[in-house]
Design a protein around this motif. Structure first.
Motif, PDB file in Angstrom:
ATOM      1  N   MET A 187       0.526  -1.477  14.532  1.00 57.49           N
ATOM      2  CA  MET A 187       0.038  -2.449  13.880  1.00 57.49           C
ATOM      3  C   MET A 187      -0.386  -3.483  14.367  1.00 57.49           C
ATOM      4  SD  MET A 187       3.191  -5.064  12.498  1.00 57.49           S
ATOM      5  CE  MET A 187       4.218  -3.724  11.675  1.00 57.49           C
ATOM      6  N   THR A 188      -1.957  -4.294  13.375  1.00 52.91           N
ATOM      7  CA  THR A 188      -2.536  -5.342  14.045  1.00 52.91           C
ATOM      8  C   THR A 188      -1.921  -6.708  14.412  1.00 52.91           C
ATOM      9  OG1 THR A 188      -3.345  -5.410  12.332  1.00 52.91           O
ATOM     10  CG2 THR A 188      -4.660  -3.597  13.506  1.00 52.91           C
ATOM     11  N   GLY A 189      -2.643  -7.089  14.859  1.00 53.14           N
ATOM     12  CA  GLY A 189      -1.898  -8.723  15.015  1.00 53.14           C
ATOM     13  C   GLY A 189      -2.361  -9.089  13.739  1.00 53.14           C
ATOM     14  N   PHE A 190      -3.570  -8.950  13.270  1.00 47.72           N
ATOM     15  CA  PHE A 190      -3.242  -9.533  12.357  1.00 47.72           C
ATOM     16  C   PHE A 190      -2.184  -9.349  10.554  1.00 47.72           C
ATOM     17  CE2 PHE A 190      -7.952  -9.611  12.128  1.00 47.72           C
ATOM     18  CZ  PHE A 190      -7.824 -11.112  12.361  1.00 47.72           C
ATOM     19  N   ALA A 191      -1.345  -8.131  10.971  1.00 49.97           N
ATOM     20  CA  ALA A 191      -0.837  -7.390  10.316  1.00 49.97           C
ATOM     21  C   ALA A 191       0.333  -8.285  10.498  1.00 49.97           C
ATOM     22  CB  ALA A 191      -0.822  -5.909  10.274  1.00 49.97           C
ATOM     23  N   LYS A 192       0.709  -8.146  11.958  1.00 47.52           N
ATOM     24  CA  LYS A 192       2.218  -8.843  12.101  1.00 47.52           C
ATOM     25  C   LYS A 192       2.260  -9.950  11.265  1.00 47.52           C
ATOM     26  CE  LYS A 192       1.907  -7.026  16.647  1.00 47.52           C
ATOM     27  NZ  LYS A 192       2.270  -6.977  18.235  1.00 47.52           N
ATOM     28  N   LEU A 193       0.865 -10.738  10.903  1.00 47.12           N
ATOM     29  CA  LEU A 193       1.817 -12.383  10.584  1.00 47.12           C
ATOM     30  C   LEU A 193       1.757 -11.804   9.926  1.00 47.12           C
ATOM     31  CD1 LEU A 193      -1.731 -13.847  12.000  1.00 47.12           C
ATOM     32  CD2 LEU A 193       0.833 -14.200  12.780  1.00 47.12           C
ATOM     33  N   LEU A 194       1.632 -10.480   9.020  1.00 48.70           N
ATOM     34  CA  LEU A 194       2.606 -10.608   7.121  1.00 48.70           C
ATOM     35  C   LEU A 194       3.902 -10.674   6.903  1.00 48.70           C
ATOM     36  CD1 LEU A 194      -0.534  -8.154   5.304  1.00 48.70           C
ATOM     37  CD2 LEU A 194      -0.185 -10.671   5.604  1.00 48.70           C
ATOM     38  N   LYS A 195       4.730 -10.146   8.044  1.00 53.46           N
ATOM     39  CA  LYS A 195       5.889  -9.875   8.828  1.00 53.46           C
ATOM     40  C   LYS A 195       7.019 -10.914   7.369  1.00 53.46           C
ATOM     41  CE  LYS A 195       9.496  -8.065  12.042  1.00 53.46           C
ATOM     42  NZ  LYS A 195       9.843  -7.931  11.035  1.00 53.46           N
ATOM     43  N   ASN A 196       7.498 -10.141   6.981  1.00 49.48           N
ATOM     44  CA  ASN A 196       8.751 -11.639   5.755  1.00 49.48           C
ATOM     45  C   ASN A 196       7.706 -11.826   4.663  1.00 49.48           C
ATOM     46  OD1 ASN A 196      11.103 -10.445   7.245  1.00 49.48           O
ATOM     47  ND2 ASN A 196       9.999 -11.486   9.405  1.00 49.48           N
ATOM     48  N   GLN A 197       6.346 -11.458   4.765  1.00 51.90           N
ATOM     49  CA  GLN A 197       5.725 -12.483   3.083  1.00 51.90           C
ATOM     50  C   GLN A 197       5.912 -11.317   1.916  1.00 51.90           C
ATOM     51  OE1 GLN A 197       3.099 -15.373   3.622  1.00 51.90           O
ATOM     52  NE2 GLN A 197       4.837 -15.690   6.021  1.00 51.90           N
ATOM     53  N   LYS A 198       5.883 -12.528   1.257  1.00 50.56           N
ATOM     54  CA  LYS A 198       5.861 -11.324  -0.465  1.00 50.56           C
ATOM     55  C   LYS A 198       5.033 -11.783  -0.934  1.00 50.56           C
ATOM     56  CE  LYS A 198      10.182 -11.446  -2.197  1.00 50.56           C
ATOM     57  NZ  LYS A 198      11.216 -11.123  -3.125  1.00 50.56           N
ATOM     58  N   ILE A 199       4.619 -11.142  -1.404  1.00 52.90           N
ATOM     59  CA  ILE A 199       3.360 -10.983  -1.531  1.00 52.90           C
ATOM     60  C   ILE A 199       2.976 -10.598  -3.261  1.00 52.90           C
ATOM     61  CG2 ILE A 199       0.981  -9.815  -1.263  1.00 52.90           C
ATOM     62  CD1 ILE A 199       1.071  -9.996   2.022  1.00 52.90           C
ATOM     63  N   LEU A 200       3.102 -10.711  -3.698  1.00 47.48           N
ATOM     64  CA  LEU A 200       2.651 -10.100  -5.169  1.00 47.48           C
ATOM     65  C   LEU A 200       1.425  -9.848  -4.938  1.00 47.48           C
ATOM     66  CD1 LEU A 200       3.370 -10.550  -8.584  1.00 47.48           C
ATOM     67  CD2 LEU A 200       2.097 -12.908  -8.452  1.00 47.48           C
ATOM     68  N   VAL A 201       1.587  -8.529  -6.447  1.00 49.59           N
ATOM     69  CA  VAL A 201       0.092  -7.739  -6.162  1.00 49.59           C
ATOM     70  C   VAL A 201       0.509  -7.402  -7.679  1.00 49.59           C
ATOM     71  CG1 VAL A 201      -0.745  -5.807  -6.050  1.00 49.59           C
ATOM     72  CG2 VAL A 201       0.699  -6.172  -4.030  1.00 49.59           C
ATOM     73  N   VAL A 202      -1.314  -7.785  -8.155  1.00 56.28           N
ATOM     74  CA  VAL A 202      -2.043  -8.113  -9.585  1.00 56.28           C
ATOM     75  C   VAL A 202      -3.098  -6.726  -9.846  1.00 56.28           C
ATOM     76  CG1 VAL A 202      -2.202  -8.535 -11.657  1.00 56.28           C
ATOM     77  CG2 VAL A 202      -0.711 -10.113 -10.188  1.00 56.28           C
ATOM     78  N   GLU A 203      -2.455  -5.813  -9.960  1.00 52.98           N
ATOM     79  CA  GLU A 203      -3.856  -4.478  -9.874  1.00 52.98           C
ATOM     80  C   GLU A 203      -3.558  -3.498 -10.915  1.00 52.98           C
ATOM     81  OE1 GLU A 203      -6.657  -1.922  -9.282  1.00 52.98           O
ATOM     82  OE2 GLU A 203      -6.670  -3.904  -8.255  1.00 52.98           O
ATOM     83  N   ASP A 204      -4.199  -3.351 -11.605  1.00 51.98           N
ATOM     84  CA  ASP A 204      -4.171  -2.238 -13.088  1.00 51.98           C
ATOM     85  C   ASP A 204      -4.186  -0.591 -13.093  1.00 51.98           C
ATOM     86  OD1 ASP A 204      -6.722  -2.922 -12.670  1.00 51.98           O
ATOM     87  OD2 ASP A 204      -7.288  -2.352 -14.880  1.00 51.98           O
ATOM     88  N   ASP A 205      -5.044  -0.464 -11.865  1.00 48.39           N
ATOM     89  CA  ASP A 205      -4.955   1.287 -11.572  1.00 48.39           C
ATOM     90  C   ASP A 205      -3.636   0.847 -10.175  1.00 48.39           C
ATOM     91  OD1 ASP A 205      -6.038   3.070  -9.792  1.00 48.39           O
ATOM     92  OD2 ASP A 205      -8.006   3.161 -10.414  1.00 48.39           O
ATOM     93  N   TYR A 206      -3.065   2.460 -10.800  1.00 48.68           N
ATOM     94  CA  TYR A 206      -1.799   2.755 -10.579  1.00 48.68           C
ATOM     95  C   TYR A 206      -1.946   3.263  -8.905  1.00 48.68           C
ATOM     96  CZ  TYR A 206       1.453   5.561  -9.167  1.00 48.68           C
ATOM     97  OH  TYR A 206       3.294   5.740  -8.487  1.00 48.68           O
ATOM     98  N   LEU A 207      -3.135   3.551  -8.612  1.00 50.91           N
ATOM     99  CA  LEU A 207      -3.531   4.122  -7.522  1.00 50.91           C
ATOM    100  C   LEU A 207      -4.107   3.270  -5.944  1.00 50.91           C
ATOM    101  CD1 LEU A 207      -4.834   8.213  -7.931  1.00 50.91           C
ATOM    102  CD2 LEU A 207      -2.487   7.879  -7.918  1.00 50.91           C
ATOM    103  N   VAL A 208      -4.453   2.546  -6.625  1.00 55.48           N
ATOM    104  CA  VAL A 208      -5.164   0.853  -6.208  1.00 55.48           C
ATOM    105  C   VAL A 208      -3.692   0.535  -5.551  1.00 55.48           C
ATOM    106  CG1 VAL A 208      -6.491  -1.156  -6.087  1.00 55.48           C
ATOM    107  CG2 VAL A 208      -7.519   1.228  -6.233  1.00 55.48           C
ATOM    108  N   ALA A 209      -2.882   0.377  -7.222  1.00 59.38           N
ATOM    109  CA  ALA A 209      -1.571  -0.741  -6.126  1.00 59.38           C
ATOM    110  C   ALA A 209      -1.272  -0.057  -5.676  1.00 59.38           C
ATOM    111  CB  ALA A 209      -1.043  -0.558  -8.083  1.00 59.38           C
ATOM    112  N   LEU A 210      -0.615   1.114  -5.554  1.00 60.28           N
ATOM    113  CA  LEU A 210      -0.165   2.089  -5.046  1.00 60.28           C
ATOM    114  C   LEU A 210      -0.220   2.605  -3.374  1.00 60.28           C
ATOM    115  CD1 LEU A 210       2.799   3.846  -4.556  1.00 60.28           C
ATOM    116  CD2 LEU A 210       1.428   6.014  -5.084  1.00 60.28           C
TER     117      LEU A 210
END
Length: 125
Positions: A1-24
């Motif tokens: 996990m990169t330094g940037f990725a560690k900062l996403l720990k415990n963040q609740k992120i809403l994903v609004v995306e209509d393409d199923y594969l991209v969203a997945l």
């Protein structure tokens, strides 16, 4: 996990995306970075309803600009009203985002994960 990725720990992120594969793929990347994904949601109306209900905590959101021909600006407005940060995602250039929304962060598709993580961490959007 990169330094940037560690900062996403415990963040609740809403994903609004209509393409199923991209969203997945996006949801998997965010979860691997330690975030919890809310959604993904494919329709602007459904995302606005979720935000307005206020039952789900959201730290930040990723909004596909074009959701099956409908713009995600109503979602952006609902988030901005509640001071929830968000990032627009688009496979098109800056002109794909209406002028009044260009002050918000934007990430290009396909995603550069490091650029996306940086955009998600920007405060005060």
């Amino acid at each position: 996990m990169t330094g940037f990725a560690k900062l996403l720990k415990n963040q609740k992120i809403l994903v609004v995306e209509d393409d199923y594969l991209v969203a997945l793929a996006l949801s998997t990347t965010l979860e691997e970075a330690g975030a919890s994904v809310v959604g993904p949601i494919a329709r602007a109306q459904d995302a606005v309803m979720l935000i307005e209900e206020g039952k789900e905590h959201i730290d930040v959101a990723i909004l596909d600009v074009d959701l099956n021909g409908e713009k995600s600006y109503a979602v952006a407005d609902a988030l901005a009203l509640r001071h929830i940060r968000f990032v627009f995602a688009t496979g098109y250039g800056v002109d794909a985002v209406d002028r009044q929304y260009r002050q918000y962060p934007r990430c290009q598709k396909p995603f550069d994960h490091q650029a996306l993580f940086r955009a998600l961490m920007v405060r005060g959007s």
